[in-house]
Scaffold this active site. Structure first.
Site, short mmCIF file in Angstrom:
data_model
loop_
_atom_site.label_atom_id
_atom_site.label_comp_id
_atom_site.label_asym_id
_atom_site.label_seq_id
_atom_site.Cartn_x
_atom_site.Cartn_y
_atom_site.Cartn_z
N GLY A 98 -0.19 3.37 -6.51
CA GLY A 98 -1.23 4.39 -6.39
C GLY A 98 -0.76 5.76 -6.87
N GLY A 130 -4.41 4.06 -1.33
CA GLY A 130 -3.01 3.65 -1.45
C GLY A 130 -2.27 4.67 -2.29
N GLY A 153 1.31 4.52 -2.67
CA GLY A 153 2.69 4.02 -2.74
C GLY A 153 3.14 3.99 -4.20
N LYS A 206 7.41 -18.31 -6.57
CA LYS A 206 7.38 -17.34 -5.47
C LYS A 206 8.20 -17.90 -4.34
CE LYS A 206 5.45 -13.34 -4.62
NZ LYS A 206 5.01 -12.29 -5.55
P1 NAD Z 1 3.57 0.33 -1.45
O1 NAD Z 1 4.02 -0.33 -0.21
O2 NAD Z 1 4.52 1.15 -2.24
O3 NAD Z 1 2.31 1.28 -1.13
C1 NAD Z 1 1.18 0.80 -0.44
C2 NAD Z 1 0.29 1.99 -0.11
O4 NAD Z 1 -0.88 1.51 0.55
C3 NAD Z 1 0.93 3.01 0.84
O5 NAD Z 1 0.47 4.30 0.52
C4 NAD Z 1 0.40 2.56 2.21
O6 NAD Z 1 0.39 3.63 3.15
C5 NAD Z 1 -0.99 2.17 1.82
N1 NAD Z 1 -1.60 1.23 2.77
C6 NAD Z 1 -1.01 0.15 3.36
N2 NAD Z 1 -1.89 -0.45 4.18
C7 NAD Z 1 -3.04 0.26 4.10
C8 NAD Z 1 -4.31 0.13 4.70
N3 NAD Z 1 -4.56 -0.85 5.57
N4 NAD Z 1 -5.26 1.04 4.38
C9 NAD Z 1 -5.00 2.02 3.49
N5 NAD Z 1 -3.82 2.20 2.90
C10 NAD Z 1 -2.85 1.33 3.20
O7 NAD Z 1 2.92 -0.84 -2.35
P2 NAD Z 1 2.72 -0.86 -3.90
O8 NAD Z 1 3.93 -1.44 -4.53
O9 NAD Z 1 2.19 0.47 -4.35
O10 NAD Z 1 1.58 -1.97 -4.03
C11 NAD Z 1 0.22 -1.67 -3.78
C12 NAD Z 1 -0.62 -2.89 -4.06
O11 NAD Z 1 -0.41 -3.32 -5.41
C13 NAD Z 1 -0.30 -4.12 -3.19
O12 NAD Z 1 -1.49 -4.82 -2.96
C14 NAD Z 1 0.61 -4.94 -4.09
O13 NAD Z 1 0.55 -6.33 -3.76
C15 NAD Z 1 -0.01 -4.68 -5.44
N6 NAD Z 1 0.94 -4.89 -6.54
C16 NAD Z 1 2.05 -4.13 -6.63
C17 NAD Z 1 2.94 -4.36 -7.68
C18 NAD Z 1 4.17 -3.52 -7.83
O14 NAD Z 1 4.82 -3.62 -8.89
N7 NAD Z 1 4.53 -2.67 -6.90
C19 NAD Z 1 2.68 -5.35 -8.61
C20 NAD Z 1 1.50 -6.10 -8.51
C21 NAD Z 1 0.65 -5.87 -7.45
#
Ligand code: NAD
Length: 411
Positions: free
Chosen positions: A219, A214, A216, A104
């Site tokens: 979600g 979530g 994003g 990382k």
């Molecule tokens: P993203 O940035 O695309 O979406 C995040 C979502 O969470 C958005 O809808 C945002 O508005 C919402 N959000 C942010 N802070 C918030 C809060 N305090 N309360 C409520 N909602 C909130 O992120 P993502 O890529 O969808 O990732 C989501 C989670 O999954 C993160 O914890 C990330 O570490 C984990 N994750 C993602 C991946 C990936 O491939 N994208 C892989 C492993 C883990």
């Protein structure tokens, strides 16, 4: 309990190592990164001002293969966060049976404050200054603050330095520069496959009710797939708030609304709901897919869902988890649920090494096989040892790592 993420990750390591009954010398090796690089990047901003940025790259453990994983550009990035993420990636790769170690890195910078040209120059400088890099050493991917765009610049800079093409040296690239199909879908789709198996194993009906925090990349994907399968999605939220419908939300329309307005709030045919209310809803499945520690000692006694699918990293605190377990709630842990992106990144590297690029169907089919194998192994260990699925996932990872470490003669 400390908020230091590295202490949290070590806590999981020490708890699981007792159940795994592995050599204490292996635990000692896994409690420290193999290599840490901390370096500075002297930088001239577009207006001529000078800034000195701090950057990191941690090769946490490479017993299973070359280290790989994300690059975070964030204003609060520190070494302990990078070390914690490196340990989690070491475990995630082992859980998923990926022949890779955990790495990382990143830069302490707010990318939103940079111009496009500053972002490109800083990204290229990061790659230039990384002391050890390449397809057989360390393969940086994307994370918070980085994206396909930065990964394409990283690849271009790496190939300019080396003087040859090497698409397997950088992950999360756009398909136009030898990236893989399925990058964007990987985590949400992997979590969906795991959810479908978990509901069978834990006797939850296939038209169960769901709440998702979530909306994003992750979600939105899992919400769409569960909706198509006929689940009743009662509520969805993002950072601005949430929406609820007793009859179930139309997720296709909600995706259109969120794309148009930038949020799920104010969606028609739904009532507003807060993030706290969403987490406490009476429903069968709760999917935290936003940020860490949202289920904690303040709300744990009000959590009603029977099955919690951890799409976010660390959404349930250690103390809250103990209470949920006593109440018979089932948690499908983050290191298993969200390892889809780690799996697809390993496919991206294989495709780069072989110059053979797969279609989306092939990527998703192989993702499904790989993540369900990891799920089955975790489930079996949980039953055999009578431990939680989180401890079972860590136990399986530690056993694989311990075997590799012993065969290598490190202990
Ligand atoms: P993203 O940035 O695309 O979406 C995040 C979502 O969470 C958005 O809808 C945002 O508005 C919402 N959000 C942010 N802070 C918030 C809060 N305090 N309360 C409520 N909602 C909130 O992120 P993502 O890529 O969808 O990732 C989501 C989670 O999954 C993160 O914890 C990330 O570490 C984990 N994750 C993602 C991946 C990936 O491939 N994208 C892989 C492993 C883990």
């Amino acid at each position: 309990m400390s908020n230091n993420p590295f202490e949290t990750a070590l806590n999981s390591l020490f708890i699981a190592s007792k159940y795994a009954d592995i050599d204490p010398n292996v635990v000692e090796i896994l409690s420290k990164p193999k290599r840490i690089f901390e370096f500075t990047i002297p930088f001239k901003m577009d207006n001529g001002d000078f800034r000195l940025f701090t950057a990191y790259r941690v090769h946490y453990n490479d017993a299973l293969g070359p280290v790989k994983d994300g690059t975070r550009f964030a204003p609060d990035l520190d070494l302990d966060t990078v070390k914690a993420l490196g340990l989690w990636m070491t475990i995630k790769h082992a859980v998923a049976g990926i022949p890779a170690g955990g790495g990382k890195g990143g830069i302490r910078v707010n990318p939103a404050e940079l111009s496009e040209w500053e972002l490109e120059r800083l990204t290229r400088a990061y790659i230039r200054k990384l002391p050890l890099k390449g397809a057989w050493i360390d393969i940086p991917g994307a994370d918070i603050g980085t994206s396909g765009k930065t990964q394409a610049w990283m690849l271009d800079e790496f190939e300019e330095i080396m003087g040859y093409h090497s698409p397997a040296a950088i992950n999360d690239k756009p398909v136009e520069v030898n990236g893989t199909q399925g990058s964007a879908e990987a985590t949400g789709t992997g979590a969906f496959y795991v959810t479908m198996q978990a509901i069978k194993d834990f006797g939850i009906s296939s038209n169960a009710s769901v709440a998702i925090q979530g909306f994003g990349t992750v979600g939105r994907m899992i919400a769409s797939l569960l909706y198509k399968e006929g689940f009743k999605i009662l509520a969805v939220s993002d950072i601005y708030g949430g929406v609820y419908s007793e009859a179930g939300l139309n997720i296709e329309k909600l995706v259109e609304h969120a794309e148009k307005t930038g949020s799920v709030i104010n969606f028609q045919d739904a009532e507003p709901i807060t993030n706290s209310e969403l987490l406490e809803l009476t429903c069968d499945i709760l999917i935290p897919a936003a940020v860490q520690s949202v289920i904690n000692m303040e709300n744990v006694n009000n959590i009603n869902a029977r099955l919690i699918i951890e799409c976010a990293n660390g959404p349930v605190t250690h103390e809250a988890e103990k209470i949920l377990e006593q109440k018979g709630k089932i948690i499908i842990p983050d290191v298993l649920t969200n390892c889809g992106s780690a799996i697809v990144c390993s496919f991206e590297r294989i495709q780069g090494l072989t110059d053979d690029y797969w279609d989306l169907e092939t990527v998703l089919q192989r993702l499904r096989e790989r993540i369900l194998k990891a799920y089955q192994e975790t489930y079996q260990t949980a039953i055999t040892k009578d431990i939680s699925l989180r401890n079972a996932a860590w136990v399986n990872a530690l056993v694989k790592l311990a075997r590799a470490i012993k065969k290598r003669g490190w202990v």
